[in-house]
Design a protein around this motif. Structure first.
Motif, PDB file in Angstrom:
ATOM      1  N   TYR A 180      12.104   3.890   2.286  1.00  0.00           N
ATOM      2  CA  TYR A 180      13.304   4.137   1.477  1.00  0.00           C
ATOM      3  C   TYR A 180      13.150   3.579   0.058  1.00  0.00           C
ATOM      4  O   TYR A 180      13.439   4.271  -0.927  1.00  0.00           O
ATOM      5  CB  TYR A 180      14.537   3.519   2.152  1.00  0.00           C
ATOM      6  CG  TYR A 180      15.788   3.699   1.337  1.00  0.00           C
ATOM      7  CD1 TYR A 180      16.472   4.908   1.350  1.00  0.00           C
ATOM      8  CD2 TYR A 180      16.271   2.677   0.530  1.00  0.00           C
ATOM      9  CE1 TYR A 180      17.595   5.093   0.575  1.00  0.00           C
ATOM     10  CE2 TYR A 180      17.398   2.856  -0.249  1.00  0.00           C
ATOM     11  CZ  TYR A 180      18.059   4.061  -0.220  1.00  0.00           C
ATOM     12  OH  TYR A 180      19.161   4.249  -0.996  1.00  0.00           O
ATOM     13  N   VAL A 181      12.671   2.335  -0.031  1.00  0.00           N
ATOM     14  CA  VAL A 181      12.550   1.700  -1.359  1.00  0.00           C
ATOM     15  C   VAL A 181      11.547   2.476  -2.220  1.00  0.00           C
ATOM     16  O   VAL A 181      11.811   2.765  -3.392  1.00  0.00           O
ATOM     17  CB  VAL A 181      12.153   0.213  -1.232  1.00  0.00           C
ATOM     18  CG1 VAL A 181      11.788  -0.376  -2.578  1.00  0.00           C
ATOM     19  CG2 VAL A 181      13.285  -0.590  -0.607  1.00  0.00           C
ATOM     20  N   GLY A 182      10.402   2.836  -1.628  1.00  0.00           N
ATOM     21  CA  GLY A 182       9.400   3.605  -2.371  1.00  0.00           C
ATOM     22  C   GLY A 182       9.974   4.918  -2.874  1.00  0.00           C
ATOM     23  O   GLY A 182       9.800   5.277  -4.043  1.00  0.00           O
ATOM     24  N   CYS A 183      10.679   5.613  -1.987  1.00  0.00           N
ATOM     25  CA  CYS A 183      11.257   6.910  -2.367  1.00  0.00           C
ATOM     26  C   CYS A 183      12.335   6.745  -3.443  1.00  0.00           C
ATOM     27  O   CYS A 183      12.360   7.490  -4.421  1.00  0.00           O
ATOM     28  CB  CYS A 183      11.865   7.604  -1.152  1.00  0.00           C
ATOM     29  SG  CYS A 183      10.645   8.208   0.002  1.00  0.00           S
TER      30      CYS A 183
ATOM     31  N   ARG B  23       8.838  11.223   4.295  1.00  0.00           N
ATOM     32  CA  ARG B  23       8.134   9.961   4.030  1.00  0.00           C
ATOM     33  C   ARG B  23       8.804   8.786   4.749  1.00  0.00           C
ATOM     34  O   ARG B  23       8.128   7.937   5.322  1.00  0.00           O
ATOM     35  CB  ARG B  23       8.043   9.704   2.516  1.00  0.00           C
ATOM     36  CG  ARG B  23       6.895  10.466   1.879  1.00  0.00           C
ATOM     37  CD  ARG B  23       7.067  10.622   0.382  1.00  0.00           C
ATOM     38  NE  ARG B  23       5.935  11.310  -0.208  1.00  0.00           N
ATOM     39  CZ  ARG B  23       5.738  12.627  -0.172  1.00  0.00           C
ATOM     40  NH1 ARG B  23       6.603  13.390   0.452  1.00  0.00           N
ATOM     41  NH2 ARG B  23       4.675  13.181  -0.726  1.00  0.00           N
ATOM     42  N   ILE B  24      10.126   8.748   4.701  1.00  0.00           N
ATOM     43  CA  ILE B  24      10.834   7.657   5.384  1.00  0.00           C
ATOM     44  C   ILE B  24      10.608   7.765   6.898  1.00  0.00           C
ATOM     45  O   ILE B  24      10.318   6.755   7.559  1.00  0.00           O
ATOM     46  CB  ILE B  24      12.348   7.666   5.035  1.00  0.00           C
ATOM     47  CG1 ILE B  24      12.545   7.380   3.546  1.00  0.00           C
ATOM     48  CG2 ILE B  24      13.103   6.627   5.863  1.00  0.00           C
ATOM     49  CD1 ILE B  24      13.978   7.476   3.065  1.00  0.00           C
TER      50      ILE B  24
ATOM     51  N   ALA C  26       4.831   5.589  -6.799  1.00  0.00           N
ATOM     52  CA  ALA C  26       4.028   6.177  -7.877  1.00  0.00           C
ATOM     53  C   ALA C  26       3.958   7.701  -7.747  1.00  0.00           C
ATOM     54  O   ALA C  26       4.069   8.418  -8.749  1.00  0.00           O
ATOM     55  CB  ALA C  26       2.625   5.586  -7.851  1.00  0.00           C
ATOM     56  N   GLU C  27       3.811   8.184  -6.506  1.00  0.00           N
ATOM     57  CA  GLU C  27       3.684   9.630  -6.300  1.00  0.00           C
ATOM     58  C   GLU C  27       4.976  10.365  -6.693  1.00  0.00           C
ATOM     59  O   GLU C  27       4.950  11.311  -7.482  1.00  0.00           O
ATOM     60  CB  GLU C  27       3.352   9.910  -4.827  1.00  0.00           C
ATOM     61  CG  GLU C  27       3.040  11.367  -4.556  1.00  0.00           C
ATOM     62  CD  GLU C  27       2.930  11.690  -3.077  1.00  0.00           C
ATOM     63  OE1 GLU C  27       3.254  10.826  -2.238  1.00  0.00           O
ATOM     64  OE2 GLU C  27       2.534  12.825  -2.770  1.00  0.00           O
ATOM     65  N   LEU C  28       6.092   9.873  -6.148  1.00  0.00           N
ATOM     66  CA  LEU C  28       7.366  10.540  -6.474  1.00  0.00           C
ATOM     67  C   LEU C  28       7.725  10.325  -7.948  1.00  0.00           C
ATOM     68  O   LEU C  28       8.325  11.192  -8.578  1.00  0.00           O
ATOM     69  CB  LEU C  28       8.496  10.046  -5.566  1.00  0.00           C
ATOM     70  CG  LEU C  28       8.390  10.365  -4.078  1.00  0.00           C
ATOM     71  CD1 LEU C  28       9.735  10.181  -3.399  1.00  0.00           C
ATOM     72  CD2 LEU C  28       7.892  11.758  -3.814  1.00  0.00           C
ATOM     73  N   GLY C  29       7.353   9.138  -8.470  1.00  0.00           N
ATOM     74  CA  GLY C  29       7.615   8.856  -9.887  1.00  0.00           C
ATOM     75  C   GLY C  29       6.897   9.852 -10.772  1.00  0.00           C
ATOM     76  O   GLY C  29       7.476  10.409 -11.704  1.00  0.00           O
TER      77      GLY C  29
ATOM     78  N   LYS D 269       0.824  -1.219   0.000  1.00  0.00           N
ATOM     79  CA  LYS D 269       0.000   0.000   0.000  1.00  0.00           C
ATOM     80  C   LYS D 269       0.862   1.275   0.000  1.00  0.00           C
ATOM     81  O   LYS D 269       0.651   2.155  -0.825  1.00  0.00           O
ATOM     82  CB  LYS D 269      -0.911  -0.015   1.238  1.00  0.00           C
ATOM     83  CG  LYS D 269      -1.906   1.119   1.268  1.00  0.00           C
ATOM     84  CD  LYS D 269      -2.768   1.054   2.510  1.00  0.00           C
ATOM     85  CE  LYS D 269      -3.756   2.215   2.531  1.00  0.00           C
ATOM     86  NZ  LYS D 269      -3.104   3.503   2.686  1.00  0.00           N
ATOM     87  N   ILE D 270       1.808   1.322   0.928  1.00  0.00           N
ATOM     88  CA  ILE D 270       2.547   2.578   1.132  1.00  0.00           C
ATOM     89  C   ILE D 270       3.728   2.721   0.163  1.00  0.00           C
ATOM     90  O   ILE D 270       3.892   3.733  -0.498  1.00  0.00           O
ATOM     91  CB  ILE D 270       3.035   2.679   2.598  1.00  0.00           C
ATOM     92  CG1 ILE D 270       1.827   2.676   3.545  1.00  0.00           C
ATOM     93  CG2 ILE D 270       3.865   3.927   2.813  1.00  0.00           C
ATOM     94  CD1 ILE D 270       2.158   2.406   4.984  1.00  0.00           C
ATOM     95  N   SER D 271       4.555   1.653   0.099  1.00  0.00           N
ATOM     96  CA  SER D 271       5.755   1.747  -0.748  1.00  0.00           C
ATOM     97  C   SER D 271       5.376   1.999  -2.206  1.00  0.00           C
ATOM     98  O   SER D 271       5.988   2.832  -2.877  1.00  0.00           O
ATOM     99  CB  SER D 271       6.554   0.455  -0.621  1.00  0.00           C
ATOM    100  OG  SER D 271       7.884   0.679  -0.961  1.00  0.00           O
ATOM    101  N   SER D 272       4.351   1.286  -2.680  1.00  0.00           N
ATOM    102  CA  SER D 272       3.943   1.491  -4.074  1.00  0.00           C
ATOM    103  C   SER D 272       3.357   2.886  -4.249  1.00  0.00           C
ATOM    104  O   SER D 272       3.581   3.539  -5.276  1.00  0.00           O
ATOM    105  CB  SER D 272       2.931   0.440  -4.499  1.00  0.00           C
ATOM    106  OG  SER D 272       1.734   0.612  -3.781  1.00  0.00           O
TER     107      SER D 272
END
Lengths: 297, 248
Positions: free
Chosen positions: A249-252, A182-183, A153-156, A146-149
């Protein structure tokens, strides 16, 4: 008219032909083998180069995150906003998951425990397994999805539409504003969500016990709590902090570095989930080893 | 228009083995609008991204107010960026923030203005300058392309920059909105005495805004002059820009 060719001559010719063919075949094989070696070497070099590049990129980004997290002007308001989005907005799914985990675990284990006359141990078993292992990992995996994706997507999309560049050229630090907050929010919220899931799992376990056989709530609660020790809670909470860091971290990282069109936004979100999930499992395996070494050996 | 605010010399940049900028040399003077013309993929956007420090050149020098951009440390670069505005092609508004928050962002985060009334005053002033005071509480998704560009422009001028870099300010707009943006660029130049680099394919925009035009072809500056001078050129690389409708 010449006489018949002697057998020794024929066999001699055969030997020569055989030797030539063997030699050709040997050299063919040798060339193929050396070609294969060169190909493998090139491929290995490319893979190594790509791995080293990735490691360098990750290390650089990690350094940037740490540098910006101690820099003056921490974005407290944005942190609070992200805590709301990451924590509060994940509240329903985590609550539901925690409840179902406790409920199902109880219903599944009750018949087997009953066969040994050990149904009174069910609350303790549910409490230990939910708090030590199941809730931290399942909540972390849900948060990865939910969060990482979502962060990816948001930062992407911000990266693709040049919003991150716009932030940078305005003189603000996009890493401090977007990434550190975010982290940090993930590090704070994932342990809290896991604690919530733990509590609700116990409640779900009680509901399961009520359906299966029946036990008063104070008795169930006492049995569950008495089987828990300090060594069950602390390592579980500590590992959720690491889970939170990895999720954020991974999401960002994936989102921040997706800058090749809209297609890369989807790829960043997908890759964030997969990578964060793998890291969660790896960290869990390491955490179990460390916990065992510290508390149970 | 005597002082050089931007000086570029021997700028070279390669992407994935392809040399985009081969040898870019030009200067921008105080209170001058310089238009960069060239076909898509000729390296115009890369050039202005090197100026603002978003990209690092492979070779050559980019100086702002005589100071080499590559030699600036983080705090100096940040200081330089507060004096340099950048209007992105798609306006690049922060889509999770309202127009007010978009405009307040550089004021509170970069200029560190803490007084809410001062921030509000400057937001209203910037919105008035682009004629969109009533859009203050709207989200970027509620705005048209032209309005987004104008809000982007308001966010650029709110920090009162001395240099503004425009990356295709009229692309994707209808002729009336394009004209409005061009008029705004001229008004900003008059009002704030800014120096600008404007990348455009819109010849009407170039005609209105340019004090001087530089034509970039295959990573090199091939011509320089006023709109009227270049319009008369018979060079096959320059001629099509100015006469693409008139010629058989």
């Amino acid at each position: 008219m010449p006489g018949p060719i002697p057998n020794s001559h024929i066999s001699g010719v055969f030997v020569i032909v055989f030797a030539i063919l063997t030699k050709i075949s040997f050299w063919n094989n040798f060339y193929q083998f050396s070609d294969r070696l060169i190909y493998m070497k090139t491929k290995a070099f490319r893979t190594l180069k790509s791995v080293l590049y990735q490691v360098g990129e990750q290390a650089g980004f990690l350094g940037l995150v740490f540098k910006n997290s101690v820099k003056k002007g921490f974005e407290w308001n944005e942190l609070a906003h992200q805590c709301y989005l990451i924590g509060y907005k994940s509240f329903p799914i985590v609550t539901l998951t925690g409840f179902v985990l406790g409920f199902v675990l109880t219903l599944q284990s009750e018949p087997s425990m009953k066969a040994f006359g050990a149904e009174s141990l069910v609350p303790g078993m549910v409490a230990i397994s939910a708090i030590r292992e199941i809730c931290p990992v399942i909540v972390a995996l849900i948060c990865a999805g939910k969060i990482s994706s979502g962060i990816g997507a948001e930062l992407g999309s911000m990266s693709v539409t040049e919003q991150i560049d716009a932030m940078e050229v305005s003189g603000a630090s996009p890493v401090q504003y977007l990434v550190v907050t975010r982290i940090s929010a993930c590090i704070l919220m994932v342990p809290l969500l896991t604690s919530l899931a733990d509590a609700v799992a116990l409640l779900g376990g009680y509901m399961g016990t009520t359906i299966a056989g029946g036990m008063s709530f104070p008795l169930y609660f006492r049995k569950a709590m008495s089987s828990l020790a300090f060594s069950d809670l602390v390592p579980a909470v500590i590992k959720t902090i690491f889970f939170g860091f990895v999720i954020g971290y991974v999401g960002c990282f994936k989102g921040y570095h997706s800058n090749r069109g809209t297609e890369s936004v989807g790829r960043a979100a997908n890759s964030a989930v997969v990578t964060a999930s793998v890291w969660i499992i790896v960290i869990d395996a390491i955490a179990v080893q460390i916990t065992n070494a510290l508390y149970y050996n | 228009m005597n002082h050089k605010v931007i000086e570029i010399a021997g700028l070279k940049k390669t992407f994935d083995g392809k040399q985009i900028l081969k040898n870019i040399n030009f200067s921008v003077f105080e209170n001058e609008n310089l238009v960069l013309l060239g076909r898509s993929g000729e390296g115009k956007s890369v050039t202005i991204k090197c100026i603002i420090g978003l990209l690092e050149q492979d070779e050559g020098s980019v100086k702002i107010y005589g100071e080499e951009v590559l030699d600036m440390n983080q705090s100096r670069l940040k200081e330089m960026r507060t004096k340099t505005g950048f209007l992105f092609q798609g306006a690049a508004l922060y889509d999770s923030m309202t127009v007010r928050e978009n405009l307040a962002f550089p004021l509170t985060r970069v200029l560190k203005i803490r007084n809410r009334q001062d921030v509000e005053k400057r937001i209203i002033e910037a919105l008035d300058a682009v004629g969109l005071s009533d859009a203050i509480n709207k989200m970027p998704s509620d705005l048209s392309g032209g309005m987004r560009k104008r809000i982007g422009l308001a966010r650029t001028i709110i920090v009162k920059p001395k240099i503004i870099l425009f990356d295709e300010p009229t692309t994707g707009l209808d002729p009336i909105s394009s004209r409005e943006i061009c008029d705004l660029i001229m008004e900003i130049k008059r009002k704030y005495r800014t120096s600008s680099i404007i990348i455009t394919h819109d010849m009407e925009c170039a005609r209105i805004t340019a004090d001087r035009i530089i034509v970039i072809h295959e990573g090199e500056c091939i011509a320089e002059g006023t709109f009227e001078e270049l319009e008369k050129s018979t060079d096959p690389q320059i001629h099509p820009f100015f006469n693409w409708m008139g010629d058989p």
